[in-house]
Write an enzyme that holds these catalytic residues in place. Structure first.
Site, PDB file in Angstrom:
ATOM      1  CE  LYS A  13     -11.038  -9.586  40.637  1.00 40.67           C
ATOM      2  NZ  LYS A  13     -12.362 -10.089  41.076  1.00 40.67           N
ATOM      3  NE  ARG A  88      -8.858 -15.442  40.984  1.00 38.45           N
ATOM      4  CZ  ARG A  88      -9.364 -14.790  39.937  1.00 38.45           C
ATOM      5  NH1 ARG A  88      -8.580 -14.305  39.004  1.00 38.45           N
ATOM      6  NH2 ARG A  88     -10.657 -14.630  39.846  1.00 38.45           N
ATOM      7  NE  ARG A 127     -19.058 -11.813  35.617  1.00 41.63           N
ATOM      8  CZ  ARG A 127     -17.905 -11.913  36.281  1.00 41.63           C
ATOM      9  NH1 ARG A 127     -17.076 -10.887  36.337  1.00 41.63           N
ATOM     10  NH2 ARG A 127     -17.599 -13.029  36.895  1.00 41.63           N
ATOM     11  NE  ARG A 160     -16.708 -15.585  33.480  1.00 44.56           N
ATOM     12  CZ  ARG A 160     -15.869 -14.947  34.271  1.00 44.56           C
ATOM     13  NH1 ARG A 160     -15.580 -13.665  34.080  1.00 44.56           N
ATOM     14  NH2 ARG A 160     -15.300 -15.568  35.285  1.00 44.56           N
ATOM     15  NE  ARG A 171     -15.644 -17.655  39.741  1.00 42.30           N
ATOM     16  CZ  ARG A 171     -16.307 -16.802  38.960  1.00 42.30           C
ATOM     17  NH1 ARG A 171     -17.526 -17.078  38.556  1.00 42.30           N
ATOM     18  NH2 ARG A 171     -15.727 -15.692  38.594  1.00 42.30           N
TER      19      ARG A 171
HETATM   20  P1  ADP Z   1     -14.804  -8.930  38.605  1.00 43.11           P
HETATM   21  O1  ADP Z   1     -13.849  -8.587  37.502  1.00 43.11           O
HETATM   22  O2  ADP Z   1     -14.330  -8.440  39.943  1.00 43.11           O
HETATM   23  O3  ADP Z   1     -15.170 -10.371  38.622  1.00 43.11           O
HETATM   24  P2  ADP Z   1     -16.810  -7.428  37.055  1.00 43.11           P
HETATM   25  O4  ADP Z   1     -16.127  -6.131  36.790  1.00 43.11           O
HETATM   26  O5  ADP Z   1     -16.966  -8.374  35.932  1.00 43.11           O
HETATM   27  O6  ADP Z   1     -16.152  -8.130  38.343  1.00 43.11           O
HETATM   28  O7  ADP Z   1     -18.265  -7.083  37.673  1.00 43.11           O
HETATM   29  C1  ADP Z   1     -19.163  -8.133  38.069  1.00 43.11           C
HETATM   30  C2  ADP Z   1     -20.589  -7.744  37.663  1.00 43.11           C
HETATM   31  O8  ADP Z   1     -21.029  -6.614  38.412  1.00 43.11           O
HETATM   32  C3  ADP Z   1     -20.730  -7.333  36.183  1.00 43.11           C
HETATM   33  O9  ADP Z   1     -22.004  -7.716  35.748  1.00 43.11           O
HETATM   34  C4  ADP Z   1     -20.601  -5.821  36.229  1.00 43.11           C
HETATM   35  O10 ADP Z   1     -21.271  -5.200  35.120  1.00 43.11           O
HETATM   36  C5  ADP Z   1     -21.293  -5.504  37.548  1.00 43.11           C
HETATM   37  N1  ADP Z   1     -20.724  -4.333  38.228  1.00 43.11           N
HETATM   38  C6  ADP Z   1     -19.431  -3.902  38.235  1.00 43.11           C
HETATM   39  N2  ADP Z   1     -19.270  -2.804  39.004  1.00 43.11           N
HETATM   40  C7  ADP Z   1     -20.507  -2.543  39.533  1.00 43.11           C
HETATM   41  C8  ADP Z   1     -21.007  -1.535  40.443  1.00 43.11           C
HETATM   42  N3  ADP Z   1     -20.190  -0.601  40.977  1.00 43.11           N
HETATM   43  N4  ADP Z   1     -22.311  -1.581  40.763  1.00 43.11           N
HETATM   44  C9  ADP Z   1     -23.134  -2.548  40.253  1.00 43.11           C
HETATM   45  N5  ADP Z   1     -22.730  -3.515  39.395  1.00 43.11           N
HETATM   46  C10 ADP Z   1     -21.429  -3.518  39.042  1.00 43.11           C
HETATM   47  P1  ADP Z   2     -13.623 -13.267  38.374  1.00 46.54           P
HETATM   48  O1  ADP Z   2     -12.937 -11.967  38.479  1.00 46.54           O
HETATM   49  O2  ADP Z   2     -15.047 -13.145  37.987  1.00 46.54           O
HETATM   50  O3  ADP Z   2     -13.395 -14.168  39.531  1.00 46.54           O
HETATM   51  P2  ADP Z   2     -11.693 -14.130  36.352  1.00 46.54           P
HETATM   52  O4  ADP Z   2     -12.137 -13.869  34.982  1.00 46.54           O
HETATM   53  O5  ADP Z   2     -10.654 -13.248  36.939  1.00 46.54           O
HETATM   54  O6  ADP Z   2     -13.019 -14.144  37.210  1.00 46.54           O
HETATM   55  O7  ADP Z   2     -11.181 -15.633  36.504  1.00 46.54           O
HETATM   56  C1  ADP Z   2     -11.953 -16.724  36.069  1.00 46.54           C
HETATM   57  C2  ADP Z   2     -11.261 -18.013  36.481  1.00 46.54           C
HETATM   58  O8  ADP Z   2      -9.973 -18.090  35.845  1.00 46.54           O
HETATM   59  C3  ADP Z   2     -10.966 -18.153  37.960  1.00 46.54           C
HETATM   60  O9  ADP Z   2     -12.081 -18.662  38.687  1.00 46.54           O
HETATM   61  C4  ADP Z   2      -9.783 -19.116  37.938  1.00 46.54           C
HETATM   62  O10 ADP Z   2     -10.214 -20.452  37.709  1.00 46.54           O
HETATM   63  C5  ADP Z   2      -9.015 -18.682  36.709  1.00 46.54           C
HETATM   64  N1  ADP Z   2      -7.965 -17.693  37.018  1.00 46.54           N
HETATM   65  C6  ADP Z   2      -7.897 -16.407  36.563  1.00 46.54           C
HETATM   66  N2  ADP Z   2      -6.801 -15.796  37.028  1.00 46.54           N
HETATM   67  C7  ADP Z   2      -6.148 -16.709  37.807  1.00 46.54           C
HETATM   68  C8  ADP Z   2      -4.948 -16.683  38.584  1.00 46.54           C
HETATM   69  N3  ADP Z   2      -4.195 -15.582  38.683  1.00 46.54           N
HETATM   70  N4  ADP Z   2      -4.614 -17.817  39.236  1.00 46.54           N
HETATM   71  C9  ADP Z   2      -5.353 -18.923  39.159  1.00 46.54           C
HETATM   72  N5  ADP Z   2      -6.486 -19.019  38.469  1.00 46.54           N
HETATM   73  C10 ADP Z   2      -6.896 -17.923  37.782  1.00 46.54           C
END
Ligand code: ADP
Ligand code: ADP
Ligand code: ZN
Length: 214
Positions: A13, A88, A127, A160, A171
């Site tokens: 995302k 979320r 990541r 992280r 998660r």
């Molecule tokens: P989210 O915001 O949904 O948690 P991220 O954008 O941080 O996800 O992506 C999670 C991990 O996967 C990161 O290490 C990112 O560089 C990698 N990643 C993102 N898109 C792709 C893809 N299309 N193919 C492979 N790895 C990806």
């Molecule tokens: P990812 O996309 O990798 O799951 P985020 O960076 O979006 O991670 O979120 C990290 C953490 O921050 C989540 O696991 C949650 O604890 C908190 N968080 C982020 N956005 C929200 C939300 N909209 N509501 C509740 N918790 C949130």
């Protein structure tokens, strides 16, 4: 254009939201980044959020809704925005809709970046996130030019705390229980669009631009 990114943690995302923001000239609003910035700056909000984030749980709705509703009313959001990590939960989505209705507007698209659970743990353990600017990389799929260093700002890249496998599993459970119902919610409103998040980054982005238009 007002866009919501849906998908499991690690689905990509944030990666896609940043590309959308650059391409369409709209702000990328990541609630995870906002919480991490608050933790880094030692704010009261950061202290409260950290308790939940460290356990892989969602931060309570009341700590996040007002923050986002205020943020989307800033001047830079006039042309639209891409929300990443919010809503979320169903109550967060309902609160956002209610606030936007009051403002005379609505979300245009909810884009679901679809990646099966079995791919997620591998993605998360690879990541790396920048400590300063929030840029994310993947050690195999999207590596930085220089290992351990952010391409955008030169700061250090870290794994992280909440990307360790035990927290990722939690998660994912939280995602299925609390966030996945939003797929039906936005589908019911006719604005859900799903993309195949297992493709490479550029291919996923191509699917997204064909939905949003050039
Ligand atoms: P989210 O915001 O949904 O948690 P991220 O954008 O941080 O996800 O992506 C999670 C991990 O996967 C990161 O290490 C990112 O560089 C990698 N990643 C993102 N898109 C792709 C893809 N299309 N193919 C492979 N790895 C990806
Ligand atoms: P990812 O996309 O990798 O799951 P985020 O960076 O979006 O991670 O979120 C990290 C953490 O921050 C989540 O696991 C949650 O604890 C908190 N968080 C982020 N956005 C929200 C939300 N909209 N509501 C509740 N918790 C949130
Ligand atoms: Zn950086």
């Amino acid at each position: 254009m007002k866009i919501i990114m849906l998908g499991a943690p690690g689905a990509g995302k944030g990666t896609q939201a940043k590309k959308i923001a650059d391409n369409y000239g709209i702000p990328h609003i990541s609630t995870g980044d906002i919480f991490r910035a608050n933790i880094k700056n030692g704010t009261e909000l950061g202290r409260k959020a950290k308790e939940y984030m460290d356990q892989g749980l969602l931060v309570p709705d009341e700590l996040v809704v007002d923050l986002v509703v205020d943020r989307v009313q800033k001047d830079d959001c006039a042309k639209g925005y891409v929300l990443d990590g919010f809503p979320r939960t169903i109550p967060q989505a309902e609160a956002l809709d209610a606030a936007l209705t009051t403002l005379g507007t609505a979300v245009d698209y909810a884009i679901d970046v679809d990646v099966p659970d079995e791919n997620i743990v591998r993605r998360m353990s690879g990541r790396r996130a920048c400590v300063s600017c929030g840029a994310t990389y993947h050690i195999e799929h999207i590596p930085p030019v220089q290992e351990g260093i952010c391409d955008r700002c030169g700061s250090t890249l870290i794994l992280r705390d909440d990307d360790k496998p035990e927290t990722v599993t939690r998660r994912l459970e939280v995602y299925h229980a609390q966030t996945q119902p939003l797929i039906d919610y936005y589908s019911g409103k006719g604005i859900l669009r799903a993309v195949d998040g297992t493709k490479d980054m550029e291919a996923v982005f191509h699917e997204i631009t064909s939905i949003l238009g050039a």
